[in-house]
Design an enzyme around this catalytic site. Sequence first.
Site, PDB file in Angstrom:
ATOM      1  N   ARG A  56     -16.690  46.702  31.811  1.00 16.52           N
ATOM      2  CA  ARG A  56     -15.487  45.886  31.637  1.00 16.52           C
ATOM      3  C   ARG A  56     -15.603  44.580  32.428  1.00 16.52           C
ATOM      4  NH1 ARG A  56     -15.538  49.565  29.108  1.00 16.52           N
ATOM      5  NH2 ARG A  56     -16.126  47.970  27.641  1.00 16.52           N
ATOM      6  N   GLN A  86       0.298  43.808  33.135  1.00 16.96           N
ATOM      7  CA  GLN A  86      -0.287  45.143  33.065  1.00 16.96           C
ATOM      8  C   GLN A  86      -1.801  45.051  32.892  1.00 16.96           C
ATOM      9  OE1 GLN A  86       2.868  45.900  29.903  1.00 16.96           O
ATOM     10  NE2 GLN A  86       2.408  47.987  30.550  1.00 16.96           N
ATOM     11  N   ASN A  87      -2.297  43.845  32.687  1.00 20.83           N
ATOM     12  CA  ASN A  87      -3.726  43.647  32.461  1.00 20.83           C
ATOM     13  C   ASN A  87      -4.488  43.632  33.780  1.00 20.83           C
ATOM     14  OD1 ASN A  87      -3.062  43.374  29.763  1.00 20.83           O
ATOM     15  ND2 ASN A  87      -2.984  41.143  29.849  1.00 20.83           N
ATOM     16  N   VAL A  88      -5.713  44.118  33.727  1.00 22.56           N
ATOM     17  CA  VAL A  88      -6.539  44.135  34.935  1.00 22.56           C
ATOM     18  C   VAL A  88      -7.559  43.008  34.937  1.00 22.56           C
ATOM     19  CG1 VAL A  88      -6.238  46.611  35.291  1.00 22.56           C
ATOM     20  CG2 VAL A  88      -8.163  45.807  33.906  1.00 22.56           C
ATOM     21  N   HIS A 104      -1.370  47.129  37.426  1.00 19.91           N
ATOM     22  CA  HIS A 104      -2.343  48.209  37.208  1.00 19.91           C
ATOM     23  C   HIS A 104      -3.685  47.950  37.873  1.00 19.91           C
ATOM     24  CE1 HIS A 104       0.166  49.332  33.402  1.00 19.91           C
ATOM     25  NE2 HIS A 104       0.725  49.721  34.531  1.00 19.91           N
ATOM     26  N   THR A 176       2.889  43.553  24.844  1.00 18.81           N
ATOM     27  CA  THR A 176       2.910  44.893  25.417  1.00 18.81           C
ATOM     28  C   THR A 176       3.776  45.808  24.560  1.00 18.81           C
ATOM     29  OG1 THR A 176       3.573  46.255  27.320  1.00 18.81           O
ATOM     30  CG2 THR A 176       4.744  44.176  27.019  1.00 18.81           C
ATOM     31  N   SER A 177       3.355  47.050  24.434  1.00 16.47           N
ATOM     32  CA  SER A 177       4.056  48.007  23.578  1.00 16.47           C
ATOM     33  C   SER A 177       5.383  48.466  24.162  1.00 16.47           C
ATOM     34  CB  SER A 177       3.174  49.236  23.349  1.00 16.47           C
ATOM     35  OG  SER A 177       2.962  49.920  24.587  1.00 16.47           O
TER      36      SER A 177
END
Length: 234
Positions: A56, A86-88, A104, A176-177
């Site tokens: 990644r 929320q993304n890394v 996260h 985002t969901s």
Amino acid sequence: MKKLVVLSGAGMSAESGLSTFRDAGGLWDKYPVEQVATPEGYRENPALVTQFYNERRKQLLTVAPNRGHELLAEMEKEFDVTIVTQNVDNLHERAGSNRVIHLHGELTKVCSSYAPYDLRYVKELQPDEYEVKLGDLAGDGSQLRPFIVWFGEAVPQIETAVTFVEQADVFVIIGTSMNVYPAAGLLNYVPKQAAVYLIDPHEVQVNSYRHIEVIRKGASEGVAELLSRLKQKA
């Protein structure tokens, strides 16, 4: 200067070429979440998990921020902007955003496997260090592990995020969901008088009775339209 708070998810980075986790063909289809995103999976097979995040990281070197990232950074000229992501990945930072809260974790960092949230042992990796190996140790002598909040672990930055969300004049949800908690619950802390926007090319089910202005576009086009709407209301 009005306070604008953005909650971004995987759809924010999808235009940059980063694989999402939940969509069909995404990373969870290739790697069961239990194997690579839980403390149990790490204990069972640290080599697999370490290599998964090495891959990644190396993917980050092949992608660049998209226009959506860049526009959010440019909005700092007119708004007090906070990005809660929320993304890394580090695409918000690379685009120039100055206040980014990673719920996260951060892909470019590693930490102690004994005490993941002990900031004394959190290390930012340079690109030539992205290949972490078993035997690479943190300052406390434990194996370096990804600085990622895995399923089943606490989200240490959520209280910081809530503090900024509670002060928002404008709250924007991008890509985002709204299925992952506690991030999805941040909407409950948005002040009643704040304007709320949702940018996503797909239909998103949001469990809220408040009015939300929906922009059915991808991140780049959606943020451009958001900026246009905000200017009209100024």
